[in-house]
Design an enzyme around this catalytic site. Structure first.
Site, short mmCIF file in Angstrom:
data_model
loop_
_atom_site.label_atom_id
_atom_site.label_comp_id
_atom_site.label_asym_id
_atom_site.label_seq_id
_atom_site.Cartn_x
_atom_site.Cartn_y
_atom_site.Cartn_z
N GLU A 126 8.54 6.47 -5.67
CA GLU A 126 7.85 5.77 -4.58
C GLU A 126 7.89 4.26 -4.71
O GLU A 126 7.85 3.55 -3.71
CB GLU A 126 6.38 6.23 -4.52
CG GLU A 126 6.18 7.70 -4.18
CD GLU A 126 6.51 8.02 -2.73
OE1 GLU A 126 6.33 7.15 -1.86
OE2 GLU A 126 6.96 9.16 -2.47
N GLU A 135 4.82 -1.47 0.52
CA GLU A 135 5.97 -0.95 1.26
C GLU A 135 6.90 -2.09 1.67
O GLU A 135 6.45 -3.13 2.16
CB GLU A 135 5.47 -0.20 2.50
CG GLU A 135 6.55 0.47 3.31
CD GLU A 135 5.98 1.35 4.41
OE1 GLU A 135 6.78 1.87 5.20
OE2 GLU A 135 4.75 1.51 4.46
N ASN A 173 -6.20 7.87 5.42
CA ASN A 173 -6.10 8.04 3.98
C ASN A 173 -6.89 6.96 3.24
O ASN A 173 -7.53 7.24 2.21
CB ASN A 173 -4.64 8.02 3.53
CG ASN A 173 -3.95 9.35 3.73
OD1 ASN A 173 -4.57 10.40 3.62
ND2 ASN A 173 -2.66 9.32 4.03
#
Length: 273
Positions: A126, A135, A173
């Site tokens: 990731e 990200e 989330n």
């Protein structure tokens, strides 16, 4: 140099309290002195705090709670991630594990090491080897706001992009993770990219409690013999499994094989999804 006798522990560090330079707080069995103004930056996971040594009666240096019991040593962690970003500290990881004692603490020694390897292999994938904190594709940032949720996106339309070891994303989330951890991540999601302990906790929260697109948590997959492949399904299975992106699956598997070899345990069955 260790003092002859340990100092009394200062008042416990409080994430919501503002500390100014010279202020003292205790955390994980040590006293810490703030170097400058700080709030919600946990001692041991940032450079803001100076370690004043252990406290509370022990006269010899001790590791943070959980670190001595974690099946991956500091040296092995550095072998796994030779190019890691300095943000991703081993201390931050072990501090986070203290909040999730069942992680890499369930079953036989082999199962414990397999779970640790599985978690870190997915984290490796990731984050590009624990290099990236956030990200990289900023075009995706505005997409992670689900305004159908009653609480909306109070931090902004583009505030809930992927962050941390497992790239936590989406407002729902952040809300759920924050509620579980006792941290307001809905209004301040940036904590996941600024505090190493919070960042690791967000990843362990997902690992231990969320099925994602799978049918079980990654933790349950590893401790119940479902195998590494099932952890992939729980993290990104809707995009990678069942032939969705076999190269991405293989990337995760390759890391898992390296890490289990380093820890001296077999991989187990069911490596792919």
């Amino acid at each position: 140099m260790s003092p002859a006798t340990a100092a009394d522990c200062a008042t416990a560090w409080n994430a919501s309290k503002v500390y100014t330079g010279g202020a003292v707080a205790s955390h994980n069995g040590h006293n810490w002195t703030a170097k400058w103004w700080t709030q919600n930056e946990s001692p041991g996971s940032t450079i803001v705090w100076a370690d004043q040594g252990n406290c509370g009666g022990s006269s010899s240096p001790t590791d943070p709670p959980g670190s001595s019991a974690f099946v991956v040593t500091d040296a092995q962690f550095n072998q796994m991630f030779p190019s890691r970003n300095s943000f991703y500290t081993y201390t931050g990881l072990t501090a986070a594990i203290a909040s999730f004692p069942a992680f890499a603490g369930t079953g036989s020694d082999t199962v414990k090491k397999q779970e640790a390897a599985a978690f870190l292999a997915n984290v490796n994938h990731e984050t590009g080897g624990l290099v990236h904190i956030v990200e990289q594709n900023k075009d995706n940032y505005p997409h992670y706001c689900d305004r159908s949720q009653p609480y909306g996106c109070p931090a902004g339309q583009a505030a809930y992009y992927g962050r941390g070891p497992i790239q936590l994303s989406w407002n729902f989330n952040y809300k759920a993770a924050g509620d579980a951890l006792g941290i307001d991540l809905l209004n301040n999601p940036w904590q996941v990219e600024r505090d190493a302990a919070v960042s690791w906790k967000s990843a362990l929260w997902y690992w231990m409690t969320q099925n994602g697109p799978g049918t079980m948590t990654p933790h349950n997959a590893m401790v119940n013999g479902r195998g590494f492949g099932e952890t992939i399904r729980s993290i990104n299975g809707s995009l990678e499994c069942n032939g969705g992106n076999p190269s991405q699956v293989q990337s995760r598997v390759n890391a898992y094989k390296r890490f289990t070899q380093l820890l001296g345990v077999p991989t187990g069955d069911n490596l792919t999804c």
